[in-house]
Design a protein around this motif. Structure first.
Motif, PDB file in Angstrom:
ATOM      1  N   VAL A 145      16.360  43.107  60.920  1.00 19.18           N
ATOM      2  CA  VAL A 145      15.700  43.625  62.117  1.00 19.18           C
ATOM      3  C   VAL A 145      14.722  42.580  62.657  1.00 19.18           C
ATOM      4  CG1 VAL A 145      14.212  45.442  63.032  1.00 19.18           C
ATOM      5  CG2 VAL A 145      15.945  45.996  61.304  1.00 19.18           C
ATOM      6  N   ILE A 146      14.779  42.353  63.937  1.00 16.28           N
ATOM      7  CA  ILE A 146      13.854  41.419  64.594  1.00 16.28           C
ATOM      8  C   ILE A 146      12.777  42.265  65.263  1.00 16.28           C
ATOM      9  CG2 ILE A 146      13.630  39.592  66.320  1.00 16.28           C
ATOM     10  CD1 ILE A 146      16.635  39.010  65.853  1.00 16.28           C
ATOM     11  N   ASP A 147      11.602  42.316  64.637  1.00 14.01           N
ATOM     12  CA  ASP A 147      10.529  43.186  65.128  1.00 14.01           C
ATOM     13  C   ASP A 147       9.193  42.478  64.945  1.00 14.01           C
ATOM     14  OD1 ASP A 147      10.131  43.351  62.402  1.00 14.01           O
ATOM     15  OD2 ASP A 147      10.731  45.440  62.216  1.00 14.01           O
ATOM     16  N   GLU A 148       8.107  43.263  64.819  1.00 16.86           N
ATOM     17  CA  GLU A 148       6.788  42.647  64.747  1.00 16.86           C
ATOM     18  C   GLU A 148       6.556  41.877  63.460  1.00 16.86           C
ATOM     19  OE1 GLU A 148       5.896  46.836  63.024  1.00 16.86           O
ATOM     20  OE2 GLU A 148       7.359  45.867  64.343  1.00 16.86           O
ATOM     21  N   ARG A 149       7.479  42.004  62.516  1.00 15.36           N
ATOM     22  CA  ARG A 149       7.360  41.251  61.270  1.00 15.36           C
ATOM     23  C   ARG A 149       7.840  39.803  61.411  1.00 15.36           C
ATOM     24  NH1 ARG A 149      10.560  45.345  57.474  1.00 15.36           N
ATOM     25  NH2 ARG A 149      11.777  45.448  59.407  1.00 15.36           N
ATOM     26  N   MET A 150       8.453  39.469  62.526  1.00 12.43           N
ATOM     27  CA  MET A 150       9.000  38.130  62.724  1.00 12.43           C
ATOM     28  C   MET A 150       7.932  37.194  63.304  1.00 12.43           C
ATOM     29  SD  MET A 150      11.728  36.328  62.326  1.00 12.43           S
ATOM     30  CE  MET A 150      12.694  37.780  61.879  1.00 12.43           C
ATOM     31  N   ASP A 151       7.833  35.986  62.741  1.00 16.15           N
ATOM     32  CA  ASP A 151       6.907  34.976  63.253  1.00 16.15           C
ATOM     33  C   ASP A 151       7.608  34.222  64.381  1.00 16.15           C
ATOM     34  OD1 ASP A 151       5.170  32.872  63.746  1.00 16.15           O
ATOM     35  OD2 ASP A 151       4.648  32.604  61.623  1.00 16.15           O
ATOM     36  N   LEU A 152       7.459  34.730  65.604  1.00 17.74           N
ATOM     37  CA  LEU A 152       8.165  34.156  66.749  1.00 17.74           C
ATOM     38  C   LEU A 152       7.645  32.761  67.087  1.00 17.74           C
ATOM     39  CD1 LEU A 152       8.427  37.327  69.022  1.00 17.74           C
ATOM     40  CD2 LEU A 152      10.082  36.436  67.368  1.00 17.74           C
ATOM     41  N   GLU A 153       6.359  32.523  66.860  1.00 17.69           N
ATOM     42  CA  GLU A 153       5.812  31.189  67.116  1.00 17.69           C
ATOM     43  C   GLU A 153       6.415  30.162  66.158  1.00 17.69           C
ATOM     44  OE1 GLU A 153       1.600  31.278  67.015  1.00 17.69           O
ATOM     45  OE2 GLU A 153       1.397  32.632  68.739  1.00 17.69           O
ATOM     46  N   LEU A 154       6.626  30.543  64.916  1.00 19.70           N
ATOM     47  CA  LEU A 154       7.256  29.654  63.947  1.00 19.70           C
ATOM     48  C   LEU A 154       8.691  29.342  64.376  1.00 19.70           C
ATOM     49  CD1 LEU A 154       7.538  28.152  61.259  1.00 19.70           C
ATOM     50  CD2 LEU A 154       7.980  30.360  60.158  1.00 19.70           C
ATOM     51  N   VAL A 170      20.629  37.052  63.618  1.00 22.97           N
ATOM     52  CA  VAL A 170      21.551  38.186  63.614  1.00 22.97           C
ATOM     53  C   VAL A 170      20.747  39.452  63.346  1.00 22.97           C
ATOM     54  CG1 VAL A 170      23.500  39.263  62.437  1.00 22.97           C
ATOM     55  CG2 VAL A 170      23.481  36.782  62.829  1.00 22.97           C
ATOM     56  N   GLY A 171      20.806  40.418  64.268  1.00 24.96           N
ATOM     57  CA  GLY A 171      20.113  41.679  64.049  1.00 24.96           C
ATOM     58  C   GLY A 171      19.587  42.272  65.331  1.00 24.96           C
ATOM     59  N   PRO A 172      19.302  43.566  65.318  1.00 28.44           N
ATOM     60  CA  PRO A 172      18.788  44.228  66.514  1.00 28.44           C
ATOM     61  C   PRO A 172      17.325  43.878  66.770  1.00 28.44           C
ATOM     62  CG  PRO A 172      18.817  45.759  64.671  1.00 28.44           C
ATOM     63  CD  PRO A 172      19.463  44.501  64.179  1.00 28.44           C
ATOM     64  N   VAL A 173      16.933  43.904  68.024  1.00 31.77           N
ATOM     65  CA  VAL A 173      15.537  43.700  68.414  1.00 31.77           C
ATOM     66  C   VAL A 173      14.894  45.072  68.560  1.00 31.77           C
ATOM     67  CG1 VAL A 173      13.979  42.716  70.128  1.00 31.77           C
ATOM     68  CG2 VAL A 173      16.126  41.545  69.576  1.00 31.77           C
ATOM     69  N   VAL A 174      13.838  45.322  67.786  1.00 25.98           N
ATOM     70  CA  VAL A 174      13.242  46.658  67.702  1.00 25.98           C
ATOM     71  C   VAL A 174      11.727  46.556  67.862  1.00 25.98           C
ATOM     72  CG1 VAL A 174      12.910  48.690  66.239  1.00 25.98           C
ATOM     73  CG2 VAL A 174      15.088  47.468  66.191  1.00 25.98           C
ATOM     74  N   LYS A 175      11.165  47.440  68.657  1.00 24.37           N
ATOM     75  CA  LYS A 175       9.708  47.603  68.813  1.00 24.37           C
ATOM     76  C   LYS A 175       8.999  46.397  69.418  1.00 24.37           C
ATOM     77  CE  LYS A 175       8.895  48.955  64.561  1.00 24.37           C
ATOM     78  NZ  LYS A 175       8.143  49.404  63.369  1.00 24.37           N
ATOM     79  N   ILE A 176       9.730  45.401  69.833  1.00 26.74           N
ATOM     80  CA  ILE A 176       9.130  44.303  70.589  1.00 26.74           C
ATOM     81  C   ILE A 176       9.976  44.088  71.839  1.00 26.74           C
ATOM     82  CG2 ILE A 176       8.112  43.158  68.573  1.00 26.74           C
ATOM     83  CD1 ILE A 176      10.387  41.163  68.626  1.00 26.74           C
ATOM     84  N   ALA A 188      20.300  31.156  68.866  1.00 27.28           N
ATOM     85  CA  ALA A 188      21.341  32.116  69.261  1.00 27.28           C
ATOM     86  C   ALA A 188      20.986  33.487  68.717  1.00 27.28           C
ATOM     87  CB  ALA A 188      22.691  31.664  68.720  1.00 27.28           C
ATOM     88  N   TYR A 189      20.818  34.469  69.608  1.00 26.24           N
ATOM     89  CA  TYR A 189      20.577  35.855  69.222  1.00 26.24           C
ATOM     90  C   TYR A 189      21.914  36.593  69.305  1.00 26.24           C
ATOM     91  CZ  TYR A 189      15.678  34.606  69.938  1.00 26.24           C
ATOM     92  OH  TYR A 189      14.441  33.999  69.875  1.00 26.24           O
ATOM     93  N   LEU A 190      22.451  36.992  68.165  1.00 26.07           N
ATOM     94  CA  LEU A 190      23.808  37.539  68.118  1.00 26.07           C
ATOM     95  C   LEU A 190      23.846  39.055  68.011  1.00 26.07           C
ATOM     96  CD1 LEU A 190      25.586  34.921  65.815  1.00 26.07           C
ATOM     97  CD2 LEU A 190      25.197  34.883  68.291  1.00 26.07           C
ATOM     98  N   GLY A 191      22.680  39.709  67.956  1.00 30.31           N
ATOM     99  CA  GLY A 191      22.661  41.171  67.916  1.00 30.31           C
ATOM    100  C   GLY A 191      22.963  41.726  66.535  1.00 30.31           C
ATOM    101  N   GLY A 192      22.985  43.055  66.447  1.00 27.33           N
ATOM    102  CA  GLY A 192      23.207  43.720  65.169  1.00 27.33           C
ATOM    103  C   GLY A 192      24.649  43.628  64.703  1.00 27.33           C
ATOM    104  N   LYS A 193      24.853  43.593  63.392  1.00 26.20           N
ATOM    105  CA  LYS A 193      26.178  43.536  62.790  1.00 26.20           C
ATOM    106  C   LYS A 193      26.259  44.567  61.666  1.00 26.20           C
ATOM    107  CE  LYS A 193      26.874  39.982  65.431  1.00 26.20           C
ATOM    108  NZ  LYS A 193      27.693  40.105  66.667  1.00 26.20           N
ATOM    109  N   THR A 194      27.472  44.864  61.239  1.00 29.22           N
ATOM    110  CA  THR A 194      27.637  45.810  60.144  1.00 29.22           C
ATOM    111  C   THR A 194      27.405  45.119  58.810  1.00 29.22           C
ATOM    112  OG1 THR A 194      30.007  45.370  59.849  1.00 29.22           O
ATOM    113  CG2 THR A 194      29.384  47.024  61.503  1.00 29.22           C
TER     114      THR A 194
END
Length: 701
Positions: A145-154, A170-176, A188-194
């Motif tokens: 999950v790509i959310d507030e736990r991700m260090d986007l500046e890094l 790889v993963g959904p963007v949530v809460k941001i 490359a943002y590839l979205g959520g996968k199974t």
């Protein structure tokens, strides 16, 4: 498994939605004959389910949800209510365990494990998924999950500093807001996968990334992707997440970096690792760290804890039993299993302790190490029958036990062998004949041999006796070896070869998932109920039964009629050290009386686990406490014989096990004794039935 997804009409108020959910839930559970278990991943589900009466309530706390963005204001109060209602609390990592352990009496850490074969598919060459196939190499990837736990500046700093790297997210963007994501040509943002697709994507990466921000939402996380990336054969670069550092920070495959500059440098080193052969040492090290770290092992451990809650409640409602088994150690468990599975008898097993397994009980401590609460238990036997029987309930991890004795800082093999003598005396003994000749020069013949001191001195002489045996025995037994029966030291051989194994049995191994998991499988039968924390007196006051199996102290059963049988006890001091290893073998003995303890055990040698920390136990012999070792002296044997006469006269009770027979047995010997006791009892029952049938036939004629 049935997954039920409620679908509610739009526009319901919170109160109305709770009422609808409660009604839907009631329709799902009504009429079920199985014990109801309420298992919560979030306290937010409590309002529509708190009314249900359950055999066990579990709070499976995977994250500190209150620290997450948009956490509901009522979350804290609901969590407090759930903690009060829960029988068990599971935590998704050790940092979270440390945060919750003071809030509930039964908190257990279950850090992320891994389906290693699933993610190992990434190591096999296969076609890239279509949306990843066109990306250049090298590729550094992340899934989750790509959310507030991700260090986007890094992430942005990496992309800017190394435009030749392809960063695959790889993963959904949530809460941001997706607009806040750094946009670069090489990200490359590839979205959520199974779940099934994840190894395919990881198989096309060179390095796995864990660029987490260090903030309240990541303070207690234990990322599942860490062991998954390792199983996929990838080197990892992570920011300093506490549980990652604690459990994986010592592996060559895992780099920890706190700043963008250090993170990028670590990625460069990881890329170099990725180019090494598939059998590189860092991969073998990572695979060893994952050994035994399966979801199946987690499930077994959870099941054990749940059973300890559910079964007493079920037993309390169960009424009459064919057999009451007192004691849930080896003797009691084997008897209960055979009576139920082979004999078809209804059995209640009780134990005054709060766990099954007796002295062989093991559990994962706060560091995630499988430890033995009552000191090391090493399984070894020459009986194939016993191996075959126990193998019904466990897989095995091969293990040959080795012990060192600490002689003023010099550590030498124990039992005494050729290496011991060469090290201790600066010799160069080459073969068995040399060694036997040397020992013959030291031996001091004793006639007759009656005591433990006599046994050792007659074999190896007084110097070795005083170096290895006298002090250790005095500490262990509280008596001089000259005052103990010869059987005590006769158990420890002296060898003329260089074999440094403590045991030489044909079968030496440890239960793959631990002893407690083995006992759980042994007692997992619909005709067996278990009550823990229950004394024999308490059970007798409210439980009816036809026959009794007693594995407790025989003198206690008879009310200490002739006085107490003497035992030695042990005190165990458990400790976790902030280092990877303490000693080169599982057990180091300390024969000197200047050292108050007898031995130190380091459990990772027994379990094969890899961890940044290590857990140890010091053993201190004691004259008081739980009975462990019958003290072998003539007067004690004479006292036991008086109790043995009472046993023979008590024909309606089966006395089984070391305490019930006042004997020191190894684990395999207890199992063998219990199996033999069951066979004799079964034969006697069949004889009684046959005799009764013959009598009826004669009367009819």
């Amino acid at each position: 498994m049935t997954v039920v997804t409620p679908r509610l009409p739009e526009g319901l108020s919170a109160t109305a939605a709770t009422a609808v959910l409660r009604a839907l839930l009631d329709t799902c559970v009504t009429g079920s004959a199985a014990p109801l278990i309420r298992w919560y991943y979030t306290p937010m589900m409590l309002p529509f389910s708190r009314h249900l009466s359950a055999a066990c309530t579990i709070y499976d706390c995977m994250d500190e949800l209150a620290n997450f963005r948009f956490a509901p204001p009522e979350l804290g109060a609901l969590e407090a209510e759930l903690l009060a209602a829960a029988d068990l609390v599971f935590t998704g990592g050790h940092s979270l365990y440390e945060a919750k352990r003071t809030l509930h009496p039964s908190v257990h850490a279950f850090p992320s494990s891994v389906d290693a074969p699933h993610f190992a598919k990434a190591r096999v060459a296969s076609a890239d998924p279509a949306d990843q196939a066109g990306l250049p190499r090298p590729r550094l990837g992340f899934y989750g999950v790509i959310d507030e736990r991700m260090d986007l500046e890094l992430l942005a700093a990496m992309a800017d500093a190394r435009p030749d790297w392809a960063l695959v997210m790889v993963g959904p963007v949530v809460k941001i807001d997706p607009a806040d994501l750094p946009r670069r040509p090489n990200i490359a943002y590839l979205g959520g996968k199974t779940y099934d697709q994840l190894p395919l994507y990881a198989g096309g990466w060179d390095v796995a990334l864990m660029p987490f921000a260090i903030n309240p939402s990541t303070q207690f996380i234990s990322p599942t992707k860490t062991p998954e990336y390792l199983a996929a054969g990838l080197p990892i670069v992570s920011t300093p997440i506490t549980d990652v550092v604690r459990h994986y920070g010592t592996l060559d495959a895992v780099a920890i970096a706190a700043t963008p500059e250090a993170f990028i440098a670590a990625c460069e080193q990881a890329l170099a690792l990725s180019r090494e052969p598939v059998n590189a040492e860092w991969r073998r090290q990572a695979d060893a760290a994952l050994a035994g770290q399966s979801w199946q092992a987690v499930a077994k451990a959870m099941r054990t804890l749940i059973a300890q809650v559910v079964r007493p409640a079920r037993a309390a409602r169960s009424g009459h039993y064919d057999y009451l088994v007192v004691g849930a150690g080896f003797a009691g468990a084997v008897m209960a299993e055979r009576l139920a599975r082979d004999g078809g008898k209804r059995v209640l097993v009780i134990d005054r302790r709060d766990h099954i397994g007796g002295n062989a009980f093991d559990h994962h401590d706060a560091a995630g190490i499988l430890v033995h609460r009552y000191g090391p238990h090493i399984f070894h036997t020459n009986s194939q029958e016993i191996v075959d029987y126990l193998s019904r309930f466990t897989d095995w991890r091969p293990y040959e036990h080795r012990v060192l004795a600490d002689i003023d800082g010099l550590r030498v093999p124990m039992p005494i062998n050729r290496t011991t003598l060469n090290s201790l005396y600066g010799l160069d003994l080459q073969d068995d004949a040399d060694t036997a000749a040397f020992l013959a020069t030291r031996a001091e013949p004793v006639d007759p041999v009656t005591s433990s001191a006599d046994v050792v001195i007659s074999k190896v002489g007084r110097d070795l006796y005083e170096t290895f045996f006298r002090g250790y025995t005095r500490k262990q037994w509280g008596l001089d070896p000259s005052d103990l029966d010869k059987s005590v030291t006769a158990r420890v051989p002296t060898r003329t070869d260089a074999d440094d194994r403590y045991f030489t049995d044909s079968f030496q191994a440890m239960p793959a998932d631990g002893y407690t998991a083995m006992f759980t499988a042994m007692l997992d039968h619909p005709l067996i109920d278990i009550e823990l924390g229950t004394s024999f007196e308490e059970a007798c006051a409210r439980v009816s039964y036809d026959r009794l199996v007693f594995t407790g102290p025989v003198d206690e059963y008879f009310g200490y009629r002739y006085g107490k049988l003497p035992y030695r006890s042990l005190e165990f001091r458990h400790e976790t050290l902030e280092q990877e290893w303490l000693q080169p073998v599982a057990v180091v003995n300390y024969p000197s009386e200047d050292v108050p303890y007898t031995r130190v055990t380091e459990y990772k040698h027994l379990t094969g686990q890899r961890a940044a920390r290590t857990s140890i136990t010091h053993e201190f012999p004691s004259a008081t406490g739980d009975p462990y070792y019958p003290i072998p002296r003539p007067e004690n044997e004479a006292l036991y014989k008086r109790y043995a006469a009472l046993v023979r006269a008590t024909t309606d009770v089966l006395f089984v096990g070391r305490l019930a027979t006042y004997r020191y047995y190894n684990m395999d010997q207890v199992v063998g004794q219990a199996l033999a006791s069951y066979r004799r009892h079964k034969a006697q029952l069949n004889l009684v039935r046959d005799t009764t049938a013959d009598t009826r036939a004669i009367a009819a004629e």
